[in-house]
Design an enzyme around this catalytic site. Structure first.
Site, PDB file in Angstrom:
ATOM      1  N   CYS A   1       0.660   5.489  22.144  1.00 21.10           N
ATOM      2  CA  CYS A   1       1.111   4.844  20.927  1.00 21.10           C
ATOM      3  C   CYS A   1       0.959   4.711  19.694  1.00 21.10           C
ATOM      4  O   CYS A   1       0.071   6.107  19.703  1.00 21.10           O
ATOM      5  CB  CYS A   1       0.866   3.628  21.918  1.00 21.10           C
ATOM      6  SG  CYS A   1      -1.371   3.913  21.627  1.00 21.10           S
TER       7      CYS A   1
ATOM      8  N   CYS B   1      -3.288   5.239  19.082  1.00 21.39           N
ATOM      9  CA  CYS B   1      -3.400   6.363  19.219  1.00 21.39           C
ATOM     10  C   CYS B   1      -3.602   7.988  18.338  1.00 21.39           C
ATOM     11  O   CYS B   1      -4.355   8.427  17.654  1.00 21.39           O
ATOM     12  CB  CYS B   1      -2.723   7.043  20.926  1.00 21.39           C
ATOM     13  SG  CYS B   1      -3.307   6.064  22.274  1.00 21.39           S
TER      14      CYS B   1
ATOM     15  N   ASP C   1       6.294  14.432  43.396  1.00 20.61           N
ATOM     16  CA  ASP C   1       5.061  15.148  43.238  1.00 20.61           C
ATOM     17  C   ASP C   1       4.529  13.629  43.547  1.00 20.61           C
ATOM     18  O   ASP C   1       4.891  12.933  43.363  1.00 20.61           O
ATOM     19  CB  ASP C   1       5.601  15.613  42.383  1.00 20.61           C
ATOM     20  CG  ASP C   1       3.520  15.480  41.609  1.00 20.61           C
ATOM     21  OD1 ASP C   1       3.020  16.126  42.793  1.00 20.61           O
ATOM     22  OD2 ASP C   1       3.104  15.375  40.504  1.00 20.61           O
TER      23      ASP C   1
ATOM     24  N   ASP D   1       5.504  15.974  37.190  1.00 21.10           N
ATOM     25  CA  ASP D   1       4.397  15.606  35.872  1.00 21.10           C
ATOM     26  C   ASP D   1       3.439  16.677  35.310  1.00 21.10           C
ATOM     27  O   ASP D   1       3.804  17.572  34.819  1.00 21.10           O
ATOM     28  CB  ASP D   1       3.674  14.234  35.896  1.00 21.10           C
ATOM     29  CG  ASP D   1       2.560  14.744  36.965  1.00 21.10           C
ATOM     30  OD1 ASP D   1       2.647  14.790  37.736  1.00 21.10           O
ATOM     31  OD2 ASP D   1       1.389  14.266  36.119  1.00 21.10           O
TER      32      ASP D   1
ATOM     33  N   ASP E   1       4.586  21.603  38.643  1.00 14.73           N
ATOM     34  CA  ASP E   1       5.482  21.524  38.769  1.00 14.73           C
ATOM     35  C   ASP E   1       7.095  21.847  37.768  1.00 14.73           C
ATOM     36  O   ASP E   1       7.912  22.157  38.841  1.00 14.73           O
ATOM     37  CB  ASP E   1       6.219  19.620  38.757  1.00 14.73           C
ATOM     38  CG  ASP E   1       5.073  19.137  39.702  1.00 14.73           C
ATOM     39  OD1 ASP E   1       5.342  19.303  40.847  1.00 14.73           O
ATOM     40  OD2 ASP E   1       4.229  17.950  39.209  1.00 14.73           O
TER      41      ASP E   1
END
Length: 722
Positions: A40, A43, A443, A621, A625
């Protein structure tokens, strides 16, 4: 006495030279850090503020989409210091090799197309104003003047703005093939040539406005197409960028910071707590815990001691380790994963979109029609001027503007619709591929679940055990300790002394004169009852189990239910143990699940489904993966995913819930339906317009207007998605 010159430039020259010398002497460093927990504006402000307060740092800029921060600093500034400063502020960070990151070519290409589009629009509006006067019945002298002014505007404008089409057409012709840009360039050249000829002969009609309008609409389609294409970074390059660029090598008892490319098999390398493994190797000294989530998806740290094999990219959490390199450079597990991703990406690039399929048939057909029209009219009338006009009209009226807009107009509208639901579509053909999906593979960790442990039996602890557990957990950065701290909100910690953290085992302290422990079952002295629990030894109270689990992501049960209700098969793959995977699968009502799966095994599983004829959507994620994401028919990753996973995926969902995934599949099917409708509209337009042009009933100007009308119709049909 200072000498003053009458020339200010002469006065400034010595100072400028001195400044230049200082600049040459100064050495700069560009550091790139991956900060996956940024989400955000607050952050961004915090991360940039923390970094800019560090000595030697001149600027820090966060890219929220890529979850990356670029730092400009003095050469003396090291990434480890910046990573430590961010860790104190609560942000996990990893160093990226800035030299491995691809340039922002896509951004430059987009700005270039937008600039050309704006110039073509501006020029066409000016020429249109002049054309209005001609159409209104201007006399011969005025008409000729306006035609020459139009030529002066149109020729340089088209020469500059049409450059992308000229280059693509020339490349195709050099390779002895045809593409959609070849008839486009022919139409532009014929329209300009005919217009210049008419102008030089004081003709009544010139088609400079038609040529400019043609270029404008074509650039609009090209820009929309560019907007929907994937970010111009390869997932394989992003994986390579995750390599640690520097390592600490031990040689004759001395530590030396060396470039990772200089490491050899057999070298001893020291990995500090918080550092990542620079090579594959085996631990020869030290005890710690290792975060293997990058490669296996396992959220809980693994106890590490002498003899354990480690892989490039794994994170050392608690204690210093010395490893002996067993694989370096392109032989490491991370490089092998890069190769797998590159192979999968090249396979995906062979997917042929609807537009590409149509273009293969369209370009030669247009050339044949135009050539036949020219030959037929020249033989019938022996009038080169008339034959060229009709050939130009055929090329313009059949110019693939509507065809070129058919896909990007819909994908842009659908992408905007999905963006409001929290999905960012990155790849141009993602919607087409998603519309074909009949199987979804998830996942578990970080996708179906939040990826962070949560204490599930905190309320069952008595007040004394809770306060002591809180005090011990506060002295550790272990994920399970942090889960206990989060659960203990409002609890007053017990007064303990002599807190010591034993890497790989737990935390020990003295409370009321007795030793207390929080950690592994065997260290505390009890038999484990749950693999995801930590144990508290409190005086006579031995083995108080504090059980933790990974909570489901918001909307996960609803998403799975909607998919199953629509007849879509749902599978769960995870690197976690069978106990935790089966619990999640049972909770979600999913019978197709597999545990302890490695990255290549995930890709093999998806490949097997594809061999059975299924179109697979992969949702994941982690770095583990990445290969599966590129192997799948289409893929989605959350915004909280690692850079490499987000780049490998076709779509990123920005929210915290999986609920809109079923809606995204519905929108993709509607979008593909609209694309096919647009092709039908473009085909119908050509069936009606082409015979009129061949019959000589449409001048190049009328052809340009008809072409524009078809383009607008296609765009309006795309907007029906909204």
């Amino acid at each position: 006495m200072a000498m003053v010159s009458a020339c200010p430039a002469c006065d400034a020259l010595p100072a400028a030279e001195a400044a230049a010398q200082k600049v040459e002497l100064a050495t700069d460093a560009h550091l790139a850090l991956s900060v996956p927990s940024v989400h955000c504006g607050a952050c961004i402000s915090t991360v940039e503020g923390v970094l800019q307060r560090q000595r030697g740092v001149r600027s820090a800029r966060v890219n929220l989409t890529l979850k990356r921060v670029s730092v400009e600093a003095d050469e003396s500034v090291e990434a480890d210091a910046l990573i430590g400063a961010l860790a104190k502020a609560g942000y996990e960070a990893h160093e990226l090799d800035a030299g491995m990151l691809s340039a922002t070519d896509a951004d430059r290409a987009g700005r270039d197309l937008l600039m050309r589009l704006g110039l073509a629009g501006f020029a066409s509006m000016n020429v249109m104003l002049l054309s209005v006067a001609v159409w209104s019945g201007a006399d011969a002298a005025t008409r000729d003047l306006f035609h020459w002014i139009s030529a002066a505007i149109a020729l340089p404008a088209i020469a500059f703005t049409g450059k992308p089409f000229y280059l693509n057409a020339w490349s195709a012709l050099k390779a002895r093939r045809l593409n959609m840009d070849v008839p486009i360039v022919l139409a532009i050249v014929l329209a300009l040539g005919t217009s210049l000829w008419e102008t030089m002969l004081s003709g009544h009609h010139a088609y400079f406005d038609a040529a400019l309008t043609l270029v404008f609409f074509l650039l609009a389609g090209r820009y929309l197409d560019h907007r929907t294409r994937a970010v111009a970074r390869s997932a394989a390059e992003e994986l390579a960028a995750l390599e640690v660029p520097w390592a600490t090598r031990l040689q004759e008892g001395l530590e030396a910071r060396v470039n990772v490319v200089d490491l050899k098999v057999g070298d001893l390398i020291k990995v500090a707590p918080g550092g990542r493994m620079p090579v594959d190797g085996q631990i020869v000294q030290g005890q710690s815990e290792i975060d293997r989530s990058l490669l296996t998806g396992e959220t809980l740290p693994v106890f590490a001691e002498k003899g354990l094999a480690v892989s490039t990219g794994e994170v050392n959490l608690t204690g210093p380790l010395v490893i002996e390199a067993t694989a370096v450079g392109q032989d490491t597990s991370l490089h092998q994963m890069v190769d797998l991703v590159a192979i999968a990406e090249s396979g995906r690039s062979r997917y042929t979109s609807l537009a590409d399929s149509a273009a293969k048939l369209y370009a030669p057909g247009v050339h044949i029609l135009s050539a036949l029209a020219f030959v037929g009219w020249f033989l019938a009338t022996a009038d080169l001027r008339t034959a060229l006009n009709i050939a130009a009209a055929v090329l313009i009226i059949t110019c693939p503007c509507a065809l070129g807009l058919a896909v990007p107009a819909v994908t842009t509208a659908a992408s905007g619709l999905l963006f409001r639901d929290g999905f960012l579509v990155k790849h141009a053909t993602a919607l087409e591929r998603m519309s074909e999906v009949d199987t979804v593979v998830f996942d578990k960790t970080g996708t179906l679940t939040k990826g962070t442990p949560v204490v599930e039996n905190w309320a069952q602890l008595d007040a004394e055990a809770a306060s002591v557990a809180f005090a011990l957990a506060s002295g550790s950065a272990h994920p399970l300790s942090q889960a206990i701290v989060a659960a203990a909100e409002g609890v007053t910690p017990a007064k303990v002394t002599d807190i010591v953290e034993h890497p790989g085992f737990g935390v020990e302290a003295v409370w009321k004169g007795q030793t207390i422990r929080l950690g592994r079952a065997d260290w505390v002295g009890v038999q484990p009852v749950d693999g995801s629990a930590v144990y508290l030894r409190l005086g006579s109270k031995y083995g108080i189990a504090i059980r933790c689990h990974d909570a489901l992501r918001t909307g996960t049960p609803e998403a799975i239910q909607k998919l199953q209700n629509r007849g879509i098969s749902v599978h769960i793959l995870s690197g976690d143990g069978a106990h935790s995977v089966s619990a999640v699968a049972e909770q979600l009502g999913c019978g197709n699940w597999k545990a302890d799966v490695l990255p290549q095994q995930k890709a093999d599983y998806i490949h097997d489904l594809a061999e059975q004829g299924h179109k697979v959507l992969m949702v994941g994620d982690g770095l583990n993966d990445t290969v599966a994401l590129t192997q799948a028919h289409v893929s989605i990753s959350p915004a909280s995913a690692l850079d490499a996973a987000r780049v490998a995926s076709d779509i990123v969902f920005l929210g915290s819930t999986l609920a809109p995934i079923a809606e995204a599949l519905k929108v993709s099917r509607q979008a593909t339906k609209r694309i096919k409708e647009n092709f039908r509209i473009a085909t119908l337009y050509n069936i009606i317009a082409v015979p009129l042009a061949i019959a000589g009933l449409a001048t190049p100007l009328i052809a340009a207007l008809a072409m524009s009308t078809s383009s607008i119709t296609v765009s309006l049909n795309a907007l029906r998605l909204r």
